[in-house]
Write a protein that holds these residues in place. Structure first.
Motif, PDB file in Angstrom:
ATOM      1  N   PRO A 122       0.837  -1.195   0.000  1.00  0.00           N
ATOM      2  CA  PRO A 122       0.000   0.000   0.000  1.00  0.00           C
ATOM      3  C   PRO A 122       0.874   1.249   0.000  1.00  0.00           C
ATOM      4  CG  PRO A 122      -0.625  -1.543   1.746  1.00  0.00           C
ATOM      5  CD  PRO A 122       0.676  -1.998   1.211  1.00  0.00           C
ATOM      6  N   PRO A 123       0.315   2.411  -0.302  1.00  0.00           N
ATOM      7  CA  PRO A 123       1.102   3.649  -0.280  1.00  0.00           C
ATOM      8  C   PRO A 123       1.636   3.917   1.122  1.00  0.00           C
ATOM      9  CG  PRO A 123      -1.253   4.116  -0.388  1.00  0.00           C
ATOM     10  CD  PRO A 123      -1.093   2.654  -0.644  1.00  0.00           C
ATOM     11  N   GLY A 124       2.745   4.642   1.173  1.00  0.00           N
ATOM     12  CA  GLY A 124       3.395   4.863   2.459  1.00  0.00           C
ATOM     13  C   GLY A 124       2.768   5.962   3.295  1.00  0.00           C
ATOM     14  N   ASP A 125       1.880   6.780   2.705  1.00  0.00           N
ATOM     15  CA  ASP A 125       1.301   7.896   3.452  1.00  0.00           C
ATOM     16  C   ASP A 125       0.098   7.435   4.275  1.00  0.00           C
ATOM     17  OD1 ASP A 125      -0.173   7.367   1.204  1.00  0.00           O
ATOM     18  OD2 ASP A 125      -0.622   9.470   0.756  1.00  0.00           O
ATOM     19  N   LEU A 126       0.320   6.444   5.112  1.00  0.00           N
ATOM     20  CA  LEU A 126      -0.747   5.902   5.944  1.00  0.00           C
ATOM     21  C   LEU A 126      -0.827   6.668   7.249  1.00  0.00           C
ATOM     22  CD1 LEU A 126       0.074   2.124   5.393  1.00  0.00           C
ATOM     23  CD2 LEU A 126      -1.782   3.414   4.338  1.00  0.00           C
ATOM     24  N   GLU A 127      -2.026   7.012   7.658  1.00  0.00           N
ATOM     25  CA  GLU A 127      -2.206   7.730   8.905  1.00  0.00           C
ATOM     26  C   GLU A 127      -2.233   6.755  10.079  1.00  0.00           C
ATOM     27  OE1 GLU A 127      -5.612  10.202   8.725  1.00  0.00           O
ATOM     28  OE2 GLU A 127      -4.755  11.574   7.244  1.00  0.00           O
ATOM     29  N   SER A 128      -1.832   7.256  11.235  1.00  0.00           N
ATOM     30  CA  SER A 128      -1.876   6.437  12.435  1.00  0.00           C
ATOM     31  C   SER A 128      -3.325   6.138  12.788  1.00  0.00           C
ATOM     32  CB  SER A 128      -1.190   7.168  13.595  1.00  0.00           C
ATOM     33  OG  SER A 128      -1.137   6.353  14.737  1.00  0.00           O
ATOM     34  N   LEU A 144       1.701   5.692  17.943  1.00  0.00           N
ATOM     35  CA  LEU A 144       1.727   5.846  16.492  1.00  0.00           C
ATOM     36  C   LEU A 144       1.730   4.465  15.841  1.00  0.00           C
ATOM     37  CD1 LEU A 144       2.042   8.482  14.715  1.00  0.00           C
ATOM     38  CD2 LEU A 144       4.395   7.724  14.353  1.00  0.00           C
ATOM     39  N   SER A 145       0.914   4.295  14.819  1.00  0.00           N
ATOM     40  CA  SER A 145       0.831   2.992  14.148  1.00  0.00           C
ATOM     41  C   SER A 145       2.138   2.658  13.429  1.00  0.00           C
ATOM     42  CB  SER A 145      -0.301   2.993  13.122  1.00  0.00           C
ATOM     43  OG  SER A 145      -1.561   3.098  13.748  1.00  0.00           O
ATOM     44  N   ILE A 146       2.535   1.391  13.510  1.00  0.00           N
ATOM     45  CA  ILE A 146       3.654   0.874  12.739  1.00  0.00           C
ATOM     46  C   ILE A 146       3.084  -0.109  11.718  1.00  0.00           C
ATOM     47  CG2 ILE A 146       5.765  -0.504  12.802  1.00  0.00           C
ATOM     48  CD1 ILE A 146       6.320   0.571  15.555  1.00  0.00           C
ATOM     49  N   TYR A 147       3.212   0.229  10.434  1.00  0.00           N
ATOM     50  CA  TYR A 147       2.726  -0.638   9.364  1.00  0.00           C
ATOM     51  C   TYR A 147       3.903  -1.439   8.819  1.00  0.00           C
ATOM     52  CZ  TYR A 147      -1.530   2.151   9.509  1.00  0.00           C
ATOM     53  OH  TYR A 147      -2.688   2.782   9.906  1.00  0.00           O
ATOM     54  N   TYR A 148       3.799  -2.759   8.925  1.00  0.00           N
ATOM     55  CA  TYR A 148       4.896  -3.614   8.512  1.00  0.00           C
ATOM     56  C   TYR A 148       4.469  -4.707   7.542  1.00  0.00           C
ATOM     57  CZ  TYR A 148       2.879  -6.681  12.058  1.00  0.00           C
ATOM     58  OH  TYR A 148       2.016  -7.445  12.791  1.00  0.00           O
ATOM     59  N   SER A 149       3.163  -4.811   7.260  1.00  0.00           N
ATOM     60  CA  SER A 149       2.664  -5.854   6.368  1.00  0.00           C
ATOM     61  C   SER A 149       1.336  -5.433   5.763  1.00  0.00           C
ATOM     62  CB  SER A 149       2.472  -7.162   7.147  1.00  0.00           C
ATOM     63  OG  SER A 149       1.672  -8.072   6.417  1.00  0.00           O
ATOM     64  N   GLU A 160      16.042   9.481   9.524  1.00  0.00           N
ATOM     65  CA  GLU A 160      15.858  10.920   9.440  1.00  0.00           C
ATOM     66  C   GLU A 160      14.883  11.405  10.511  1.00  0.00           C
ATOM     67  OE1 GLU A 160      14.549  14.388   6.202  1.00  0.00           O
ATOM     68  OE2 GLU A 160      14.507  12.257   5.643  1.00  0.00           O
ATOM     69  N   ARG A 161      15.269  12.464  11.182  1.00  0.00           N
ATOM     70  CA  ARG A 161      14.406  13.050  12.202  1.00  0.00           C
ATOM     71  C   ARG A 161      13.451  14.038  11.532  1.00  0.00           C
ATOM     72  NH1 ARG A 161      16.488  16.264  17.662  1.00  0.00           N
ATOM     73  NH2 ARG A 161      14.451  16.401  18.700  1.00  0.00           N
ATOM     74  N   LYS A 162      12.210  13.613  11.375  1.00  0.00           N
ATOM     75  CA  LYS A 162      11.197  14.441  10.729  1.00  0.00           C
ATOM     76  C   LYS A 162       9.827  13.964  11.190  1.00  0.00           C
ATOM     77  CE  LYS A 162      10.703  11.501   6.631  1.00  0.00           C
ATOM     78  NZ  LYS A 162      10.776  11.424   5.152  1.00  0.00           N
ATOM     79  N   PRO A 163       8.798  14.823  11.086  1.00  0.00           N
ATOM     80  CA  PRO A 163       7.441  14.401  11.478  1.00  0.00           C
ATOM     81  C   PRO A 163       6.922  13.303  10.555  1.00  0.00           C
ATOM     82  CG  PRO A 163       7.618  16.800  11.355  1.00  0.00           C
ATOM     83  CD  PRO A 163       8.852  16.249  10.725  1.00  0.00           C
ATOM     84  N   ARG A 164       6.137  12.395  11.129  1.00  0.00           N
ATOM     85  CA  ARG A 164       5.524  11.315  10.366  1.00  0.00           C
ATOM     86  C   ARG A 164       4.113  11.080  10.890  1.00  0.00           C
ATOM     87  NH1 ARG A 164      10.986  10.091  10.869  1.00  0.00           N
ATOM     88  NH2 ARG A 164      12.018   9.047   9.107  1.00  0.00           N
ATOM     89  N   ASP A 165       3.203  10.695   9.997  1.00  0.00           N
ATOM     90  CA  ASP A 165       1.840  10.361  10.407  1.00  0.00           C
ATOM     91  C   ASP A 165       1.753   8.939  10.927  1.00  0.00           C
ATOM     92  OD1 ASP A 165       0.910  12.868   9.653  1.00  0.00           O
ATOM     93  OD2 ASP A 165       0.469  12.216   7.608  1.00  0.00           O
ATOM     94  N   SER A 166       2.714   8.114  10.548  1.00  0.00           N
ATOM     95  CA  SER A 166       2.798   6.729  10.987  1.00  0.00           C
ATOM     96  C   SER A 166       4.196   6.254  10.628  1.00  0.00           C
ATOM     97  CB  SER A 166       1.734   5.860  10.302  1.00  0.00           C
ATOM     98  OG  SER A 166       1.931   5.853   8.890  1.00  0.00           O
ATOM     99  N   TRP A 167       4.543   5.039  11.093  1.00  0.00           N
ATOM    100  CA  TRP A 167       5.825   4.465  10.704  1.00  0.00           C
ATOM    101  C   TRP A 167       5.537   3.316   9.738  1.00  0.00           C
ATOM    102  CZ3 TRP A 167      10.713   6.074  11.259  1.00  0.00           C
ATOM    103  CH2 TRP A 167      11.716   5.190  10.877  1.00  0.00           C
TER     104      TRP A 167
END
Length: 236
Positions: A16-22, A59-64, A85-92
């Motif tokens: 799936p796309p990487g821009d997944l929200e928590s 924060l959600s961690i999507y691994y599969s 990289e230290r930056k804001p993320r909506d999820s990992w």
């Protein structure tokens, strides 16, 4: 209980796309929220000159791809990823982060989550994430434990004489202080929060101000005494 193979990433799949929200539920209580924020802000403060880590909580961690269809897993209450990289993320999203998983995870226990945190989540962190260190802490009854991954299996971290648990990943101790999980340096000294540092600096500034005022008053009394003796203090 689900086994590790239930969560293995499928081969030859379109991710799936990487821009997944928590998609995490609110933390259990105010104590849990405050504890999570404390862990994050203190590490961010002490590593403020570092740009190669990511620390977050709830924060959600999507691994599969299959994981998105399962409600068996939720993201950690607190985790740290190193060499990123230290930056804001909506999820990992693991497949968007060079396959990196957390180096350290802390779960905040509650009556409703303790069994999962000690069972299913611990298994996932051990068998799939291969996270080197896993800790749990209960903000209410202060239960605290830590584990290090050795030979593919979590082994308990032995406390030092102060009851602190060493984190190789952070190069810091973790321990309970005044009913909160806090960081300690390699010498076992409590690492202050940004607010505690600000309070110390304010107290120090006030002490310096009072000391200066006392010196001024002492000088004025001396000048007055000299004048009584017929001596002009400005000529001395």
């Amino acid at each position: 209980m689900s086994t590790a193979k239930d969560f293995e990433t499928l081969e030859d799949v379109i991710f799936p796309p990487g821009d997944l929200e928590s998609n995490e539920p609110p933390l259990e209580t105010y104590l849990h929220l405050q504890q999570m924020l404390l862990l994050i802000k203190c590490l961010d403060w002490w590593w403020r000159d570092h740009n190669n880590f990511f620390a977050a909580g709830n924060l959600s961690i999507y691994y599969s791809p299959r994981q998105r269809k399962s409600q068996d897993f939720r993201g950690p209450d607190f985790f740290v990823v190193l060499d990123t990289e230290r930056k804001p993320r909506d999820s990992w999203v693991v497949w968007e982060e060079d396959g990196k998983y957390p180096n350290l995870i802390i779960e905040l226990l509650s009556k409703s989550t303790a069994a999962i945190d000690k069972g299913l989540k611990k298994q996932i962190y051990q068998d799939i994430f291969r996270t080197p260190e896993y800790f749990w802490f209960d903000p209410k009854n202060l239960e605290f434990a830590g584990f290090i991954l050795l030979g593919g299996t979590y082994q308990p971290i032995e406390p030092n004489p102060q009851g602190l648990l060493w984190s190789q990943q952070l190069s810091l101790y973790l321990g309970v202080h005044e009913n909160q999980l806090r960081y300690f340096n390699a010498e076992g000294q409590l690492m202050p929060t940004p607010e505690e540092i600000a309070q110390w600096e304010a107290n120090h500034a006030e002490q310096e101000k009072q000391r200066a005022e006392q010196e001024t008053q002492r000088a004025e009394r001396l000048a007055a005494k000299l004048r009584e003796l017929g001596v002009d203090p400005d000529t001395i």
